[in-house]
Write a protein that holds these residues in place. Structure first.
Motif, PDB file in Angstrom:
ATOM      1  N   ASP A 134       0.773  -1.117   0.105  1.00 32.12           N
ATOM      2  CA  ASP A 134      -0.081   0.069   0.083  1.00 32.12           C
ATOM      3  C   ASP A 134       0.879   1.478  -0.034  1.00 32.12           C
ATOM      4  O   ASP A 134       2.148   1.282   0.475  1.00 32.12           O
ATOM      5  CB  ASP A 134      -0.968  -0.134   1.205  1.00 32.12           C
ATOM      6  CG  ASP A 134      -1.798   1.072   1.082  1.00 32.12           C
ATOM      7  OD1 ASP A 134      -2.202   1.463   0.115  1.00 32.12           O
ATOM      8  OD2 ASP A 134      -2.383   1.384   2.074  1.00 32.12           O
ATOM      9  N   HIS A 135       0.240   2.361  -0.343  1.00 32.96           N
ATOM     10  CA  HIS A 135       0.785   3.708  -0.271  1.00 32.96           C
ATOM     11  C   HIS A 135       0.164   4.729   0.309  1.00 32.96           C
ATOM     12  O   HIS A 135       0.472   5.910   0.131  1.00 32.96           O
ATOM     13  CB  HIS A 135       1.278   4.156  -1.667  1.00 32.96           C
ATOM     14  CG  HIS A 135      -0.025   4.606  -2.523  1.00 32.96           C
ATOM     15  ND1 HIS A 135       0.142   5.658  -3.289  1.00 32.96           N
ATOM     16  CD2 HIS A 135      -0.907   4.123  -2.845  1.00 32.96           C
ATOM     17  CE1 HIS A 135      -1.036   5.898  -4.001  1.00 32.96           C
ATOM     18  NE2 HIS A 135      -1.727   4.993  -3.675  1.00 32.96           N
ATOM     19  N   HIS A 136      -0.874   4.388   1.279  1.00 30.17           N
ATOM     20  CA  HIS A 136      -1.685   5.387   1.911  1.00 30.17           C
ATOM     21  C   HIS A 136      -1.141   5.595   3.362  1.00 30.17           C
ATOM     22  O   HIS A 136      -0.494   4.808   3.986  1.00 30.17           O
ATOM     23  CB  HIS A 136      -3.127   4.840   2.104  1.00 30.17           C
ATOM     24  CG  HIS A 136      -3.726   4.715   0.846  1.00 30.17           C
ATOM     25  ND1 HIS A 136      -3.808   3.556   0.079  1.00 30.17           N
ATOM     26  CD2 HIS A 136      -4.572   5.640   0.336  1.00 30.17           C
ATOM     27  CE1 HIS A 136      -4.680   3.776  -1.103  1.00 30.17           C
ATOM     28  NE2 HIS A 136      -5.058   5.233  -0.798  1.00 30.17           N
ATOM     29  N   GLN A 137      -1.031   6.935   3.805  1.00 24.88           N
ATOM     30  CA  GLN A 137      -0.493   7.587   4.702  1.00 24.88           C
ATOM     31  C   GLN A 137      -0.773   6.520   6.164  1.00 24.88           C
ATOM     32  O   GLN A 137       0.070   6.358   7.026  1.00 24.88           O
ATOM     33  CB  GLN A 137      -0.849   8.985   5.022  1.00 24.88           C
ATOM     34  CG  GLN A 137      -0.189   9.818   4.069  1.00 24.88           C
ATOM     35  CD  GLN A 137      -0.626  11.320   3.990  1.00 24.88           C
ATOM     36  OE1 GLN A 137      -1.514  11.579   4.700  1.00 24.88           O
ATOM     37  NE2 GLN A 137       0.098  12.106   3.484  1.00 24.88           N
ATOM     38  N   THR A 138      -2.220   6.542   6.251  1.00 23.41           N
ATOM     39  CA  THR A 138      -2.913   5.883   7.354  1.00 23.41           C
ATOM     40  C   THR A 138      -2.173   4.682   7.581  1.00 23.41           C
ATOM     41  O   THR A 138      -2.380   3.611   6.577  1.00 23.41           O
ATOM     42  CB  THR A 138      -4.154   5.598   7.387  1.00 23.41           C
ATOM     43  OG1 THR A 138      -4.807   6.920   6.709  1.00 23.41           O
ATOM     44  CG2 THR A 138      -4.812   5.764   8.514  1.00 23.41           C
ATOM     45  N   GLU A 139      -1.575   4.381   8.664  1.00 22.38           N
ATOM     46  CA  GLU A 139      -0.923   2.817   9.172  1.00 22.38           C
ATOM     47  C   GLU A 139      -1.337   2.572  10.518  1.00 22.38           C
ATOM     48  O   GLU A 139      -1.573   3.243  11.272  1.00 22.38           O
ATOM     49  CB  GLU A 139       0.555   3.192   8.801  1.00 22.38           C
ATOM     50  CG  GLU A 139       1.023   1.857   8.070  1.00 22.38           C
ATOM     51  CD  GLU A 139       2.428   1.256   8.540  1.00 22.38           C
ATOM     52  OE1 GLU A 139       2.121   0.198   9.067  1.00 22.38           O
ATOM     53  OE2 GLU A 139       3.448   2.059   8.624  1.00 22.38           O
TER      54      GLU A 139
END
Lengths: 338, 338
Positions: A134-139
């Motif tokens: 993934d490349h989304h900020q929320t982790e």
């Protein structure tokens, strides 16, 4: 493990090892899938298939019309179709979550009672092996192996790097899917995530037989007549205050044009044509009377942080709220700027 | 000499030799200059200046607002400004025509009596040494040295290849100008001239410090309020018959929004959003009551051949007629499809 990577995309060795050593993959992506989600899953699936592995592609929602041109898109199954085909979650040794990093995003938080979803929830609770790309900020720490790279323009870039590292021959179908993933999430090379690596990968994909103009036409210029009329209607609602532009789309407008939520993709950005507009919002009325707000930013303002205030999320320049505003109340007062 | 070149852009040696051996350059581009014309000229001028050569940049028309962000754009002079500064055409040993290949295209066919134009006409009649760097299909044999490559996406690609061959260090300013030239003529990487070489050059230019998103914003999302209102007005005129879309813009609409012809750039393409639209036309009324028609094509139809029927020209997918239709007659019957 999670790893921040530089412009030369290097997949974590344990990710490549897991993909090479396992055999039966469930590949799932986020609800309301976009071109990055769909293209990334299809490319990964083709690569794993070419190594003799079994893959099933799952998405809660059907593929939107503008992505039906993608090679292999008919391999996607909804959870209902998965059940209807007689398959069992227990037959798969690995869940790969692509372009998302939490089970809620693939639709597991739904209130609908869908057997495959219940099975998958139980499997995850029981320790089903999970890979996240993934490349989304929320982790959130979910997944046995995680490659989460928020500085990478598209999950398709990560999948492409992983496929190359796996030693798979890039076919034209893989190239088309990866290219579409990239153009979706870079706005066809116009967002500020478009770095030199994006262009280098694009050049390689063209060499593998992708047509840039055909992809653009399919992904961005394939509006139905109804969708185009809906867009004209949305343009008609445009309301500007200083450097903020707000437009709205109501359930009535959807009904009148025989369209649905995914037809509004990109509408929010239209007022960005104006030099002075720095933030654009599209308020979309849902059937239950609540509203969702899509946000776009040009330049410095991080709209992901704005969306987080409303339990949503996304990227710095493109984010979405959760449904929070009630019809006739905050939703409408928001649209009149109060 | 003229040379067709492949994707690896190799400038003719005699072109590089001429640029390296000569000293005083008039660099001129076509009337109503676009980003490819302006960026290509500015990059070439910077390169020649860095070698200690003298350059003057000429254009019949002022730089449109959306290209005022280009580094060095204030170096352009109109023919009138050239005269007013006391310069003489006879002081220059070379005319470089960039992004065009006939003197008419730089404005020499004007009926206005402008001393610099008269001087330049006399100089050309007297054998002034001329270099042509262009990618337009129409060719006419003009120029002592010609590099005309219709299969190349942008003249900026040719100028970039020539600059590299000249051994000049690529500065950020040169990179920004070349990148803008390329995004203008590829529609930000969406037209079918966007090949792998385009992406390779784009990657190099990003490495030299270009921002893809800033360039996009400046070149494509810098509408004034008036230009945006004009666009909304043009959208309101949209008329569709089968796979052809026609929109119109009248002198009255320009007056009401304080805009001008170059503000209509890209308007013609809006209906291309629709899958079924294969040809889009924008009919623009001129002050003398005639009309010009901009044409865009998606796919197989060569609109340059259509435009040639009306003494115009251009590319396969983007062309323009000469002013041919009269107000209240053919122009209007055209817009109603007869």
């Amino acid at each position: 493990m999670s790893r921040q990577i530089g412009p030369k995309l290097l997949p974590p060795p344990e990710l490549v090892e897991a993909l090479l050593s396992r055999d039966n993959f469930l590949i799932a992506t986020h609800v309301n899938p976009d071109g990055d989600a769909i293209g990334s899953c299809l490319a990964l699936s083709d690569a794993l298939n070419s190594l003799g592995k079994k893959c099933v592609l799952l998405d809660k929602h059907p593929i939107p019309a503008q992505y039906l041109f993608l090679p292999g898109q008919d391999k996607f199954e909804t959870f209902e179709a998965f059940n209807a085909s007689g398959k069992k979650i227990a037959d798969f040794d690995t869940l790969v979550m692509v372009d998302c990093n939490h089970p809620d995003r693939i639709g597991l938080s739904t209130k609908e009672l869908i057997p495959a979803i219940e099975e998958l929830k139980r499997a995850l609770a029981g320790g089903m092996f999970t890979v996240v790309i993934d490349h989304h900020q929320t982790e959130n720490g979910f997944g046995n192996i995680r490659w989460i790279s928020p500085e990478t323009a598209a999950t398709g870039m990560l999948v492409y790097a992983a496929i190359k590292k796996m030693g798979v021959t890039i076919t034209q179908a893989i190239a088309k899917n990866i290219y579409t993933a990239i153009v979706t999430d870079t706005g066809n090379f116009r967002f500020d995530n478009t770095n030199a690596e994006v262009f280098r990968v694009a050049a390689e994909l063209i060499d593998y037989g992708v047509s840039s103009s055909e992809t653009y036409e399919n992904a961005f210029e394939s509006y139905s007549g109804g969708r185009f009329r809906l867009f004209l209607g949305v343009i008609g609602t445009l309301w500007i205050d200083g450097n903020i532009a707000v437009s709205t789309v109501t359930t009535k407008m959807f009904e009148e044009t025989s369209t649905a939520a995914d037809d509004t993709e990109a509408f929010v950005s239209f007022p960005m044509l104006m030099k002075d507009i720095r933030i654009a919002m599209l308020i979309r009325e849902l059937k239950d009377g609540t509203c969702k707000v899509s946000l776009r930013s040009k330049g410095a303002i991080d709209v992901a942080r704005v969306a987080e205030q409303f339990n949503g999320g996304g990227h710095k320049n493109a984010a979405e709220s959760k449904p929070v505003w009630q019809r006739q109340s905050a939703c409408c007062s928001k649209s009149s700027g109060k």
